[in-house]
Enzyme design. Structure first.
Site, mmCIF file in Angstrom:
data_model
loop_
_atom_site.group_PDB
_atom_site.id
_atom_site.type_symbol
_atom_site.label_atom_id
_atom_site.label_comp_id
_atom_site.label_asym_id
_atom_site.label_seq_id
_atom_site.Cartn_x
_atom_site.Cartn_y
_atom_site.Cartn_z
ATOM 1 N N LEU A 224 -4.461 5.593 -7.441
ATOM 2 C CA LEU A 224 -4.896 6.062 -5.529
ATOM 3 C C LEU A 224 -5.669 7.332 -4.930
ATOM 4 C CD1 LEU A 224 -1.916 4.610 -3.785
ATOM 5 C CD2 LEU A 224 -4.148 3.219 -4.277
ATOM 6 N N ASP B 256 -2.041 17.178 -11.505
ATOM 7 C CA ASP B 256 -1.194 16.316 -11.864
ATOM 8 C C ASP B 256 -0.152 16.884 -13.289
ATOM 9 O OD1 ASP B 256 -2.122 12.878 -11.864
ATOM 10 O OD2 ASP B 256 -0.548 13.456 -13.305
ATOM 11 N N ASP C 67 3.964 20.372 -12.047
ATOM 12 C CA ASP C 67 4.710 19.367 -11.114
ATOM 13 C C ASP C 67 5.061 20.235 -10.240
ATOM 14 O OD1 ASP C 67 7.226 18.239 -10.555
ATOM 15 O OD2 ASP C 67 8.448 19.102 -12.416
ATOM 16 N N VAL C 68 4.553 18.737 -9.286
ATOM 17 C CA VAL C 68 4.308 19.068 -8.024
ATOM 18 C C VAL C 68 6.068 19.466 -7.272
ATOM 19 C CG1 VAL C 68 3.040 17.703 -7.197
ATOM 20 C CG2 VAL C 68 4.794 16.289 -7.351
ATOM 21 N N CYS D 247 -0.972 12.480 -3.276
ATOM 22 C CA CYS D 247 -0.755 11.556 -3.824
ATOM 23 C C CYS D 247 0.491 10.477 -5.394
ATOM 24 C CB CYS D 247 -2.036 10.864 -4.537
ATOM 25 S SG CYS D 247 -3.541 9.755 -2.915
ATOM 26 N N SER E 268 4.722 5.080 2.039
ATOM 27 C CA SER E 268 4.796 3.792 1.899
ATOM 28 C C SER E 268 5.020 2.671 2.781
ATOM 29 C CB SER E 268 5.712 3.349 0.400
ATOM 30 O OG SER E 268 5.831 1.861 0.271
ATOM 31 N N TYR F 256 13.354 5.364 -3.348
ATOM 32 C CA TYR F 256 11.890 5.498 -2.763
ATOM 33 C C TYR F 256 11.820 5.303 -1.147
ATOM 34 C CZ TYR F 256 7.460 4.272 -3.235
ATOM 35 O OH TYR F 256 5.493 4.114 -3.312
HETATM 36 N N1 LIG Z 1 0.164 1.565 -5.697
HETATM 37 C C1 LIG Z 1 0.683 0.926 -4.799
HETATM 38 O O1 LIG Z 1 0.840 -0.342 -4.524
HETATM 39 C C2 LIG Z 1 1.069 2.370 -3.870
HETATM 40 C C3 LIG Z 1 2.377 1.571 -3.216
HETATM 41 C C4 LIG Z 1 2.530 2.131 -1.739
HETATM 42 C C5 LIG Z 1 2.662 3.585 -1.996
HETATM 43 N N2 LIG Z 1 2.061 3.891 -3.716
HETATM 44 C C6 LIG Z 1 2.311 5.656 -3.310
HETATM 45 O O2 LIG Z 1 0.996 6.480 -4.288
HETATM 46 C C7 LIG Z 1 0.928 6.895 -4.388
HETATM 47 C C8 LIG Z 1 0.065 7.068 -6.396
HETATM 48 O O3 LIG Z 1 0.197 6.047 -5.997
HETATM 49 P P1 LIG Z 1 -0.284 5.073 -7.898
HETATM 50 O O4 LIG Z 1 0.273 3.320 -7.648
HETATM 51 O O5 LIG Z 1 -1.461 5.154 -7.764
HETATM 52 O O6 LIG Z 1 0.479 5.607 -8.479
HETATM 53 P P2 LIG Z 1 0.156 5.989 -10.663
HETATM 54 O O7 LIG Z 1 1.595 6.216 -11.127
HETATM 55 O O8 LIG Z 1 -1.077 5.512 -10.681
HETATM 56 O O9 LIG Z 1 -0.353 7.624 -9.690
HETATM 57 C C9 LIG Z 1 1.134 8.243 -9.351
HETATM 58 C C10 LIG Z 1 -0.140 9.765 -10.591
HETATM 59 O O10 LIG Z 1 1.565 11.631 -9.830
HETATM 60 C C11 LIG Z 1 1.413 11.701 -11.279
HETATM 61 N N3 LIG Z 1 2.756 12.334 -10.966
HETATM 62 C C12 LIG Z 1 3.384 11.572 -11.181
HETATM 63 N N4 LIG Z 1 4.828 12.578 -10.916
HETATM 64 C C13 LIG Z 1 4.436 13.383 -11.094
HETATM 65 C C14 LIG Z 1 4.688 15.282 -10.683
HETATM 66 N N5 LIG Z 1 5.740 15.775 -10.624
HETATM 67 N N6 LIG Z 1 3.743 16.504 -10.627
HETATM 68 C C15 LIG Z 1 2.940 15.523 -11.023
HETATM 69 N N7 LIG Z 1 1.984 14.813 -10.649
HETATM 70 C C16 LIG Z 1 2.835 13.559 -10.949
HETATM 71 C C17 LIG Z 1 1.599 10.735 -12.460
HETATM 72 O O11 LIG Z 1 1.124 11.360 -13.418
HETATM 73 C C18 LIG Z 1 0.493 10.214 -11.991
HETATM 74 O O12 LIG Z 1 -1.162 10.746 -12.080
HETATM 75 C C19 LIG Z 1 2.833 7.399 -5.214
HETATM 76 O O13 LIG Z 1 3.033 8.265 -4.044
HETATM 77 C C20 LIG Z 1 3.312 5.990 -5.144
HETATM 78 O O14 LIG Z 1 4.899 5.920 -4.505
HETATM 79 C C21 LIG Z 1 1.595 3.167 -3.980
#
Ligand SMILES: NC(=O)c1ccc[n+]([C@@H]2O[C@H](COP(=O)([O-])OP(=O)(O)OC[C@H]3O[C@@H](n4cnc5c(N)ncnc54)[C@H](O)[C@@H]3O)[C@@H](O)[C@H]2O)c1
Length: 253
Positions: free
Chosen positions: A17, A36, A57-58, A84, A146, A159
């Site tokens: 996302l 990231d 690291d956020v 994100c 979410s 979560y």
């Molecule tokens: N994909 C879905 O269906 C969905 C649904 C609801 C919510 N979300 C939320 O959307 C957001 C993005 O999800 P996604 O599906 O794109 O996931 P993804 O795993 O494709 O991307 C997440 C990114 O966050 C980075 N990341 C993780 N921990 C980190 C940290 N401590 N510091 C810096 N970077 C960090 C990862 O390296 C990755 O690039 C997340 O918060 C997830 O909970 C996703």
């Protein structure tokens, strides 16, 4: 707010996302900072978009402070922050092996909730010192919750709690930042086709999609990015969490 020529910081911008959001912001003329912990993917996307990558690291105060300062030094003060970065784990509170380890719970809260707050506090402070636009606006912060914030399933205690925290943070932050002309919003996505779900077998993906009323399919990352762009562009939208889920209501499991 028109993003053209403005700086936009996107956490989790290396994947899913966040990457789609960074792409949409860049195509509207924003200069994008990708934040990231995945340097290889983050750099590749930043290069592709003519932006810049910042390792972070956020969930860590010093790491986020260093990355935000580096980005402001290199690109300038952001007008947009999109949070994100996030992780998900599945574990029962009381499982077969006993109680869930406390650090497993804390880790998810730290990355998803504390991490979003960490980036918000740093970027909003920088935004508050910038010149407002012609409408008195200085910026917008959008975080990713979410639908689990509302209908967390069994195994999603950490979560769901982390995402519920993002939902609850949105209004008080919007109220506090009103005097700076900074808006605060959140998106609560349903099920989106990002690397996490792409890794599942097609029949499992179809099973998940079957629970979504309309359209009966997983969301596209570009649809998430479209909502981010609509939120950024509409100055009157503030303090709100918007579900983006095809009317999905998750069951207990
Ligand atoms: N994909 C879905 O269906 C969905 C649904 C609801 C919510 N979300 C939320 O959307 C957001 C993005 O999800 P996604 O599906 O794109 O996931 P993804 O795993 O494709 O991307 C997440 C990114 O966050 C980075 N990341 C993780 N921990 C980190 C940290 N401590 N510091 C810096 N970077 C960090 C990862 O390296 C990755 O690039 C997340 O918060 C997830 O909970 C996703």
């Amino acid at each position: 707010m028109d993003v053209s020529g403005r700086k936009a910081f996107v956490t989790g911008g290396a994947s899913g996302l966040g990457a789609a959001t960074a792409r949409a912001l860049a195509s509207s003329g924003a200069i994008v900072g990708i934040f990231d912990r995945d340097a290889d993917k983050g750099r590749a996307i930043a290069d592709d978009l003519g932006g810049q990558f910042f390792a972070v690291d956020v969930s860590d105060a010093a790491s986020a402070e260093a990355a935000v300062n580096a980005a402001i030094g290199a690109l300038g003060t952001p007008s947009v922050l999109v949070n994100c970065a996030g992780i998900g784990t599945a574990a029962r509170i009381v499982g077969r092996d006993g109680p869930m380890p406390l650090d497993a719970f804390s880790r998810v809260i730290n990355v998803n909730l504390v991490g979003s707050f960490n980036m918000m506090r740093l970027c909003a402070h920088a935004m508050s010192l910038a010149e407002p636009d012609e409408n008195g606006q200085r910026g917008v912060v959008i975080s990713t919750a979410s639908v689990a914030a509302y209908e967390g399933q069994i195994g999603q205690a950490a979560y769901a709690a982390s995402k519920g925290g993002i939902v609850s943070l949105t209004l008080p932050a919007a109220r506090e930042f009103a005097r700076f002309g900074i808006r605060v919003l959140a998106i609560a996505p349903g099920l989106f086709l990002t690397p996490l779900l792409e890794g599942l077998p097609p029949e499992t993906q179809d099973g998940l999609a079957a629970a979504i009323p309309n359209p009966p399919r997983l969301g596209k990352p570009s649809e998430f990015a479209d909502l981010v762009m609509a939120m950024v562009g509409n100055d009157y939208l503030n303090g709100e969490v918007v579900r983006l889920d095809g009317a999905l209501r998750m069951q207990a499991k």
